[in-house]
Design an enzyme around this catalytic site. Structure first.
Site, short mmCIF file in Angstrom:
data_model
loop_
_atom_site.label_atom_id
_atom_site.label_comp_id
_atom_site.label_asym_id
_atom_site.label_seq_id
_atom_site.Cartn_x
_atom_site.Cartn_y
_atom_site.Cartn_z
N ASP A 64 0.82 -1.21 0.00
CA ASP A 64 0.00 0.00 0.00
C ASP A 64 0.85 1.27 0.00
O ASP A 64 0.50 2.27 -0.63
CB ASP A 64 -0.93 0.01 1.22
CG ASP A 64 -2.08 -0.97 1.08
OD1 ASP A 64 -2.41 -1.34 -0.06
OD2 ASP A 64 -2.64 -1.37 2.12
N ASP A 164 -2.59 13.53 21.69
CA ASP A 164 -1.34 13.25 20.98
C ASP A 164 -1.38 13.80 19.56
O ASP A 164 -0.34 14.01 18.94
CB ASP A 164 -1.09 11.74 20.93
CG ASP A 164 -0.54 11.20 22.24
OD1 ASP A 164 -0.21 12.00 23.13
OD2 ASP A 164 -0.45 9.96 22.37
N ASN A 178 -6.54 6.22 10.23
CA ASN A 178 -7.80 6.60 10.85
C ASN A 178 -8.45 5.43 11.59
O ASN A 178 -8.93 5.58 12.72
CB ASN A 178 -8.75 7.14 9.78
CG ASN A 178 -10.13 7.45 10.30
OD1 ASN A 178 -10.36 8.39 11.02
ND2 ASN A 178 -11.10 6.61 9.92
#
Length: 275
Positions: A64, A164, A178
């Protein structure tokens, strides 16, 4: 068919034409992984290859990460990318098979993706622009949590997020970083962006938001000197940012080809049902 004739699909960041062109000039590109290099040699010997600038389809061999690099490389050229997995996860890739490549490419579903455009201003006042296929992310650089203010279309929606970091994900990127940050999966074609916090401390109950993909998302770094933050658009990183904005760029596009029996829609469904 031009985008003006299909404004509903242009707004979603995805377009599936009714007819597919013939692809007769293939360029094979590969990552540096041994499996990818070997696969390229086999395919070139079998099918031949042209230079990428002369191709009307590019076959990308790798994982990917390499697919994202290839999509960025051929952004706005109109040249579609057909990926074959020679990496690990391969969410954006088709399965690797040597046989019947021309037939597979000819029958593949064509998906046009519009990227997010990140504009990041650093502590020295320099403006950096970069496209993101997956997400724009902001991450703390030090041991202290970051403090961020989030505005949508010029209106502040969250005065202070202690965390963070935070990311703005496209549907194509919703199953990447995500998802690891517990953000929602967005089917391809959904006219939404996901804003997802990373390890939020305050407000504790805020788990993120979905906004229209036409929205202008702006993140301001609070106490930037004390709590430095970097920003990343896919693999492009800017250190010590003070302000970051992201919005869909409908003038820019990248094209992916997927086998109809293993489409990206099907992969997103599989991710949601965990199999």
């Amino acid at each position: 068919m031009n985008e003006a004739a299909r404004p509903d699909l242009a707004a979603t960041g995805l377009r599936r034409p009714d007819s597919e062109p013939a692809y007769d000039r293939i360029a094979f590109v590969a990552s540096e992984a041994a499996d990818a290099v070997e696969a390229r040699a086999i395919l070139v010997a079998r099918y031949g290859s042209v230079a990428p600038e002369d191709a009307n389809v590019v076959v990308a061999l790798g994982g990917d990460g390499f697919m994202l690099q290839t999509l960025h490389r051929f952004r706005d050229t109109g040249t579609p990318i057909y990926g074959m997995n020679r990496g690990s996860v391969g969410f954006l890739m088709n399965s690797y098979r040597v046989d019947r490549l021309h037939e597979r490419i000819a029958s593949a579903q064509r998906v046009v993706i519009h990227p997010l455009m990140m504009e990041a201003t650093d502590a020295n006042g320099r403006l950096h622009r970069a496209p993101a296929i997956n997400e724009v992310s902001l991450i703390r650089q030090s041991y202290q949590a970051s403090k961020l203010r989030i505005a949508i279309d010029g209106k502040v929606r969250l005065e202070e997020l202690i965390c963070d970091g935070v990311l703005i994900a496209t549907p194509a990127g919703s199953t990447a970083y995500n998802l690891s940050a517990q953000g929602p999966i967005l089917p391809i074609g959904t006219p939404l962006l996901a804003i997802t916090p990373i390890s939020a401390f305050r407000p504790r109950r805020w788990r993120g938001a979905l906004v229209p993909d036409r929205a202008h998302v702006e993140v301001t770094v609070l106490e930037a000197e004390k709590r430095p933050v970097n920003a990343t658009a896919d693999h492009f990183q800017v250190l010590n940012v003070v302000n970051v904005s992201a919005r869909l760029d409908p003038t820019s596009s990248m094209t992916m080809l997927f086998d109809p029996d293993h489409s990206i829609d099907e992969r997103i469904l599989r991710e949601q049902f965990d199999y």
